[in-house]
Design a protein around this motif. Structure first.
Motif, short mmCIF file in Angstrom:
data_model
loop_
_atom_site.label_atom_id
_atom_site.label_comp_id
_atom_site.label_asym_id
_atom_site.label_seq_id
_atom_site.Cartn_x
_atom_site.Cartn_y
_atom_site.Cartn_z
N GLU A 185 -22.10 87.00 67.79
CA GLU A 185 -20.83 86.36 68.10
C GLU A 185 -20.80 84.94 67.54
OE1 GLU A 185 -19.38 86.66 72.05
OE2 GLU A 185 -20.31 88.62 72.34
N HIS A 186 -19.64 84.54 67.09
CA HIS A 186 -19.41 83.19 66.57
C HIS A 186 -18.24 82.58 67.33
CE1 HIS A 186 -22.20 83.81 63.25
NE2 HIS A 186 -21.66 85.02 63.12
N ALA A 217 -13.13 81.01 67.28
CA ALA A 217 -12.00 81.08 68.20
C ALA A 217 -11.56 79.68 68.63
CB ALA A 217 -12.37 81.91 69.42
N ASN A 218 -12.24 78.66 68.13
CA ASN A 218 -11.96 77.28 68.51
C ASN A 218 -11.04 76.65 67.47
OD1 ASN A 218 -12.10 74.44 68.75
ND2 ASN A 218 -14.10 74.58 69.74
N THR A 219 -9.82 76.36 67.86
CA THR A 219 -8.81 75.83 66.93
C THR A 219 -9.25 74.50 66.33
OG1 THR A 219 -7.08 76.93 68.19
CG2 THR A 219 -6.40 75.18 66.70
N CYS A 241 -1.07 78.46 62.99
CA CYS A 241 -1.14 78.01 64.39
C CYS A 241 0.25 77.76 64.95
CB CYS A 241 -1.99 76.75 64.50
SG CYS A 241 -3.75 77.04 64.32
N THR A 242 1.09 77.13 64.17
CA THR A 242 2.45 76.82 64.61
C THR A 242 3.25 78.10 64.81
OG1 THR A 242 2.35 74.73 63.42
CG2 THR A 242 4.53 75.49 64.06
N ALA A 243 3.02 79.08 63.93
CA ALA A 243 3.75 80.35 64.05
C ALA A 243 3.33 81.10 65.31
CB ALA A 243 3.50 81.21 62.82
N SER A 244 2.04 81.05 65.65
CA SER A 244 1.57 81.78 66.83
C SER A 244 1.87 81.05 68.14
CB SER A 244 0.08 82.08 66.72
OG SER A 244 -0.67 80.88 66.79
#
Length: 104
Positions: free
Chosen positions: A5-6, A10-12, A81-84
């Motif tokens: 796992e990394h 998942a860290n923006t 990021c903005t789209a999600s």
């Protein structure tokens, strides 16, 4: 590797810095090639460094305004990021600070 796992993926904030680093490396590579060229004079090397310093000033302004015209991967990540999540805030000022430190 399988089953590894990394969590940073998942860290923006981590991904924001990573994309910025990818783009900056793309800008640094041509300078690196120029510095290694055969037959360069001190003057031509100095001009290459000064030209890159001028680019860094442009990059800082580009990041501060959020336009990201010179940061393709970072711009794509920001758009995704903005789209999600339109309410999500990305700290581009920190990246401008990193670029400013590089200039210094």
């Amino acid at each position: 590797m399988k089953n590894v796992e990394h969590p940073e993926l998942a860290n923006t904030e981590w991904l924001l810095k990573f994309c910025s680093l990818v783009d900056m490396t793309e800008h640094l590579n041509p300078l690196n090639v120029k510095m290694q060229g055969v037959g360069n004079t001190v003057l031509s090397l100095q001009q290459a460094v000064f030209a890159f310093e001028n680019k860094l000033e442009l990059f800082i302004a580009d990041i501060e305004t959020g336009r990201l015209l010179h940061f393709e991967k970072l711009g794509e990540f920001k758009d995704a990021c903005t789209a999600s999540d339109p309410a999500q805030h990305l700290d581009l000022q920190q990246l401008a600070g990193f670029t400013s430190n590089l200039l210094n």
